[in-house]
Scaffold this motif. Structure first.
Motif, PDB file in Angstrom:
ATOM      1  N   THR A  69     -20.688  28.217  31.720  1.00 60.04           N
ATOM      2  CA  THR A  69     -20.357  28.843  30.432  1.00 60.04           C
ATOM      3  C   THR A  69     -20.414  30.362  30.533  1.00 60.04           C
ATOM      4  O   THR A  69     -19.556  31.070  29.985  1.00 60.04           O
ATOM      5  N   ILE A  70     -21.416  30.869  31.232  1.00 59.12           N
ATOM      6  CA  ILE A  70     -21.560  32.319  31.380  1.00 59.12           C
ATOM      7  C   ILE A  70     -20.401  32.900  32.182  1.00 59.12           C
ATOM      8  O   ILE A  70     -19.787  33.901  31.788  1.00 59.12           O
ATOM      9  N   ARG A  71     -20.075  32.271  33.290  1.00 54.99           N
ATOM     10  CA  ARG A  71     -18.969  32.784  34.106  1.00 54.99           C
ATOM     11  C   ARG A  71     -17.636  32.674  33.360  1.00 54.99           C
ATOM     12  O   ARG A  71     -16.776  33.556  33.501  1.00 54.99           O
ATOM     13  N   ALA A  72     -17.485  31.637  32.558  1.00 56.62           N
ATOM     14  CA  ALA A  72     -16.264  31.508  31.759  1.00 56.62           C
ATOM     15  C   ALA A  72     -16.165  32.642  30.748  1.00 56.62           C
ATOM     16  O   ALA A  72     -15.067  33.143  30.458  1.00 56.62           O
ATOM     17  N   ALA A  73     -17.307  33.083  30.207  1.00 57.06           N
ATOM     18  CA  ALA A  73     -17.307  34.212  29.268  1.00 57.06           C
ATOM     19  C   ALA A  73     -16.883  35.498  29.966  1.00 57.06           C
ATOM     20  O   ALA A  73     -16.119  36.303  29.408  1.00 57.06           O
ATOM     21  N   PHE A  74     -17.363  35.715  31.188  1.00 55.46           N
ATOM     22  CA  PHE A  74     -16.927  36.891  31.952  1.00 55.46           C
ATOM     23  C   PHE A  74     -15.406  36.865  32.129  1.00 55.46           C
ATOM     24  O   PHE A  74     -14.724  37.878  31.947  1.00 55.46           O
ATOM     25  N   ALA A  75     -14.901  35.695  32.491  1.00 58.43           N
ATOM     26  CA  ALA A  75     -13.459  35.567  32.731  1.00 58.43           C
ATOM     27  C   ALA A  75     -12.665  35.785  31.449  1.00 58.43           C
ATOM     28  O   ALA A  75     -11.622  36.455  31.463  1.00 58.43           O
ATOM     29  N   ARG A  76     -13.141  35.244  30.330  1.00 59.63           N
ATOM     30  CA  ARG A  76     -12.440  35.428  29.051  1.00 59.63           C
ATOM     31  C   ARG A  76     -12.417  36.894  28.657  1.00 59.63           C
ATOM     32  O   ARG A  76     -11.407  37.402  28.153  1.00 59.63           O
ATOM     33  N   GLY A  77     -13.531  37.573  28.881  1.00 61.99           N
ATOM     34  CA  GLY A  77     -13.589  38.987  28.540  1.00 61.99           C
ATOM     35  C   GLY A  77     -12.613  39.815  29.347  1.00 61.99           C
ATOM     36  O   GLY A  77     -11.888  40.652  28.801  1.00 61.99           O
ATOM     37  N   GLU A  78     -12.570  39.585  30.650  1.00 63.61           N
ATOM     38  CA  GLU A  78     -11.641  40.342  31.488  1.00 63.61           C
ATOM     39  C   GLU A  78     -10.191  39.993  31.168  1.00 63.61           C
ATOM     40  O   GLU A  78      -9.324  40.871  31.168  1.00 63.61           O
ATOM     41  N   SER A  79      -9.925  38.731  30.863  1.00 68.95           N
ATOM     42  CA  SER A  79      -8.559  38.329  30.509  1.00 68.95           C
ATOM     43  C   SER A  79      -8.110  38.983  29.217  1.00 68.95           C
ATOM     44  O   SER A  79      -6.958  39.417  29.085  1.00 68.95           O
ATOM     45  N   ALA A  80      -9.041  39.082  28.255  1.00 69.35           N
ATOM     46  CA  ALA A  80      -8.709  39.724  26.979  1.00 69.35           C
ATOM     47  C   ALA A  80      -8.384  41.196  27.177  1.00 69.35           C
ATOM     48  O   ALA A  80      -7.463  41.740  26.547  1.00 69.35           O
ATOM     49  N   LEU A  81      -9.120  41.865  28.061  1.00 66.43           N
ATOM     50  CA  LEU A  81      -8.836  43.270  28.337  1.00 66.43           C
ATOM     51  C   LEU A  81      -7.505  43.434  29.057  1.00 66.43           C
ATOM     52  O   LEU A  81      -6.772  44.396  28.824  1.00 66.43           O
ATOM     53  N   LEU A  82      -7.196  42.484  29.926  1.00 71.80           N
ATOM     54  CA  LEU A  82      -5.936  42.543  30.660  1.00 71.80           C
ATOM     55  C   LEU A  82      -4.749  42.472  29.700  1.00 71.80           C
ATOM     56  O   LEU A  82      -3.711  43.092  29.927  1.00 71.80           O
ATOM     57  N   GLY A  83      -4.940  41.755  28.596  1.00 72.35           N
ATOM     58  CA  GLY A  83      -3.870  41.636  27.617  1.00 72.35           C
ATOM     59  C   GLY A  83      -3.888  42.713  26.565  1.00 72.35           C
ATOM     60  O   GLY A  83      -3.052  42.723  25.661  1.00 72.35           O
ATOM     61  N   SER A  84      -4.842  43.642  26.660  1.00 71.15           N
ATOM     62  CA  SER A  84      -4.936  44.738  25.691  1.00 71.15           C
ATOM     63  C   SER A  84      -4.371  46.017  26.293  1.00 71.15           C
ATOM     64  O   SER A  84      -3.755  46.011  27.350  1.00 71.15           O
ATOM     65  N   ALA A  85      -4.625  47.122  25.618  1.00 68.23           N
ATOM     66  CA  ALA A  85      -4.116  48.408  26.106  1.00 68.23           C
ATOM     67  C   ALA A  85      -5.005  48.991  27.207  1.00 68.23           C
ATOM     68  O   ALA A  85      -4.710  50.051  27.743  1.00 68.23           O
ATOM     69  N   SER A  86      -6.105  48.306  27.534  1.00 73.33           N
ATOM     70  CA  SER A  86      -7.027  48.814  28.545  1.00 73.33           C
ATOM     71  C   SER A  86      -6.341  48.921  29.900  1.00 73.33           C
ATOM     72  O   SER A  86      -5.626  48.023  30.326  1.00 73.33           O
ATOM     73  N   LYS A  87      -6.580  50.052  30.596  1.00 76.37           N
ATOM     74  CA  LYS A  87      -6.001  50.248  31.923  1.00 76.37           C
ATOM     75  C   LYS A  87      -6.849  49.590  33.008  1.00 76.37           C
ATOM     76  O   LYS A  87      -6.405  49.421  34.132  1.00 76.37           O
ATOM     77  N   VAL A  88      -8.087  49.264  32.679  1.00 73.95           N
ATOM     78  CA  VAL A  88      -8.991  48.621  33.621  1.00 73.95           C
ATOM     79  C   VAL A  88      -9.549  47.375  32.950  1.00 73.95           C
ATOM     80  O   VAL A  88      -9.956  47.419  31.801  1.00 73.95           O
ATOM     81  N   HIS A  89      -9.550  46.252  33.646  1.00 77.16           N
ATOM     82  CA  HIS A  89     -10.046  45.032  33.028  1.00 77.16           C
ATOM     83  C   HIS A  89     -11.177  44.386  33.814  1.00 77.16           C
ATOM     84  O   HIS A  89     -11.660  43.330  33.440  1.00 77.16           O
ATOM     85  N   HIS A  90     -11.617  45.003  34.891  1.00 80.77           N
ATOM     86  CA  HIS A  90     -12.725  44.466  35.664  1.00 80.77           C
ATOM     87  C   HIS A  90     -14.044  45.041  35.150  1.00 80.77           C
ATOM     88  O   HIS A  90     -14.171  46.253  34.978  1.00 80.77           O
ATOM     89  N   ILE A  91     -15.019  44.186  34.941  1.00 78.83           N
ATOM     90  CA  ILE A  91     -16.325  44.623  34.435  1.00 78.83           C
ATOM     91  C   ILE A  91     -17.020  45.493  35.483  1.00 78.83           C
ATOM     92  O   ILE A  91     -17.089  45.134  36.666  1.00 78.83           O
ATOM     93  N   THR A  92     -17.524  46.635  35.057  1.00 81.85           N
ATOM     94  CA  THR A  92     -18.262  47.535  35.946  1.00 81.85           C
ATOM     95  C   THR A  92     -19.741  47.621  35.582  1.00 81.85           C
ATOM     96  O   THR A  92     -20.570  47.897  36.437  1.00 81.85           O
ATOM     97  N   HIS A  93     -20.076  47.405  34.297  1.00 83.05           N
ATOM     98  CA  HIS A  93     -21.450  47.553  33.822  1.00 83.05           C
ATOM     99  C   HIS A  93     -21.855  46.331  32.995  1.00 83.05           C
ATOM    100  O   HIS A  93     -21.239  46.042  31.971  1.00 83.05           O
ATOM    101  N   PHE A  94     -22.864  45.634  33.470  1.00 75.74           N
ATOM    102  CA  PHE A  94     -23.453  44.541  32.707  1.00 75.74           C
ATOM    103  C   PHE A  94     -24.755  45.031  32.066  1.00 75.74           C
ATOM    104  O   PHE A  94     -25.596  45.629  32.747  1.00 75.74           O
ATOM    105  N   VAL A  95     -24.937  44.764  30.775  1.00 70.93           N
ATOM    106  CA  VAL A  95     -26.174  45.106  30.077  1.00 70.93           C
ATOM    107  C   VAL A  95     -26.697  43.857  29.381  1.00 70.93           C
ATOM    108  O   VAL A  95     -25.989  43.245  28.582  1.00 70.93           O
ATOM    109  N   ASN A  96     -27.939  43.508  29.667  1.00 67.32           N
ATOM    110  CA  ASN A  96     -28.571  42.334  29.072  1.00 67.32           C
ATOM    111  C   ASN A  96     -29.625  42.798  28.069  1.00 67.32           C
ATOM    112  O   ASN A  96     -30.728  43.197  28.444  1.00 67.32           O
ATOM    113  N   ALA A  97     -29.246  42.756  26.784  1.00 69.26           N
ATOM    114  CA  ALA A  97     -30.074  43.343  25.728  1.00 69.26           C
ATOM    115  C   ALA A  97     -30.617  42.316  24.744  1.00 69.26           C
ATOM    116  O   ALA A  97     -31.277  42.689  23.777  1.00 69.26           O
ATOM    117  N   ALA A  98     -30.352  41.030  24.955  1.00 68.51           N
ATOM    118  CA  ALA A  98     -30.829  40.012  24.020  1.00 68.51           C
ATOM    119  C   ALA A  98     -32.339  39.854  24.148  1.00 68.51           C
ATOM    120  O   ALA A  98     -32.894  39.937  25.246  1.00 68.51           O
TER     121      ALA A  98
END
Length: 309
Positions: A69-98
């Motif tokens: 589930t966690i890895r699927a969330a990473f993939a969904r996030g990058e895919s969403a950025l790829l379909g947006s105006a973002s020029k970069v869609h690969h995650i560079t910074h992970f922050v765990n704040a929960a």
């Protein structure tokens, strides 16, 4: 090192982005032209609407979920950025704040309350982190950070340094997170990944406000049994400091983003393994260091007599 520019944005995946440091970090990163994937257990309410309005990708994610589930969330996030105006869609910074504080005396906690606290505050962070390492390593993102390296940041606390009555389980959790992240930093450095544990003092984030899900009182806190003790005193102090904390979360998040991107006030510095925040946290750490040195000095002749001849 150059500061972040629209041509070389960072991509932040922030777990626990619905409030407090997580949310303000997302806002700070967005203000600098970076992309943000904001994850929380529930993103459909109004708490995250301002992030969405500013271009953040919102994802539902429980940090205690399965690896798949966690890895699927990473993939969904990058895919969403790829379909947006973002020029970069690969995650560079992970922050765990929960995370949240379980408040009350040690003996009052049920086994379920203890497990739930560690499941979110410790095991959840470990769960996220191990998947983040693999994601960065396998997908070749370890050179994409703004200063040439990727970053994993976890949230510790002033409580990583000093325990006390009525918050033993929170202190234990935060000590664990800081120790875990210190080990993480040594382990992934050669992979091109920096790791940092952020250790804030008291900040006005709403963390201590009841009803927000971040301050949980034990179901049976044994109030009568602990009347007049340090447990009662500490719980009263938490009420007094609520909304009066010295730390400004907006200023704190500027420092965090600077430190994790090695820009602004952190220009020319390496990403620190520990990032204490606030004069109160610095005071606690310096006091702890002095107390520990005094203990070693007092007991040195006794505690060093344990080696083989």
């Amino acid at each position: 090192m150059s500061s972040s520019t629209p041509q070389t944005p960072n991509v932040w995946f922030i777990a626990g982005a619905s409030s407090g440091f997580g949310k303000h970090l997302a806002l700070e990163a967005l203000s600098r032209g970076d992309s943000v994937i904001a994850a929380s257990r529930h993103t459909s309410g109004p708490a995250l609407s301002d992030l969405s309005d500013r271009g953040a990708i919102l994802l539902d994610l429980d940090v205690t979920a399965s690896d798949e589930t966690i890895r699927a969330a990473f993939a969904r996030g990058e895919s969403a950025l790829l379909g947006s105006a973002s020029k970069v869609h690969h995650i560079t910074h992970f922050v765990n704040a929960a995370g949240y504080i379980l408040e009350g005396p040690i003996e009052a906690a049920s086994q379920q309350e203890i497990f739930d606290s560690f499941n979110v505050n410790v095991l959840g962070i470990m769960n996220m982190t191990k998947n983040e390492i693999g994601w960065l390593r396998k997908r070749g993102q370890t050179r994409r950070g703004q200063a040439g390296r990727s970053v994993i940041a976890n949230f510790g606390s002033l409580g990583s340094w000093r325990g006390g009555p009525a918050f033993a389980y929170y202190a234990a959790a935060k000590w664990a997170v800081s120790g875990f992240t210190e080990s993480l930093a040594a382990e992934v450095k050669e992979l091109g990944i920096d790791a940092c544990v952020i250790e804030p003092g008291y900040f006005r984030t709403g963390f201590l406000n009841p009803g927000g899900g971040h301050r949980i009182t034990m179901r049976d806190p044994l109030d009568a049994e602990y009347t007049g003790t340090q447990v009662e005193h500490l719980r009263g102090l938490l009420e007094q400091v609520k909304d009066q904390q010295p730390g400004d979360v907006v200023k704190g998040c500027k420092v965090i983003v600077d430190a994790l991107t090695r820009s602004g006030s952190a220009q020319g510095k390496e990403v620190p393994v520990r990032l204490p925040l606030g004069q109160d946290c610095v005071d606690v750490i310096e006091g702890k260091m002095a107390e520990t040195q005094a203990l070693i000095d007092d007991w040195r002749a006794v505690i060093t007599k344990t080696d083989h001849e």
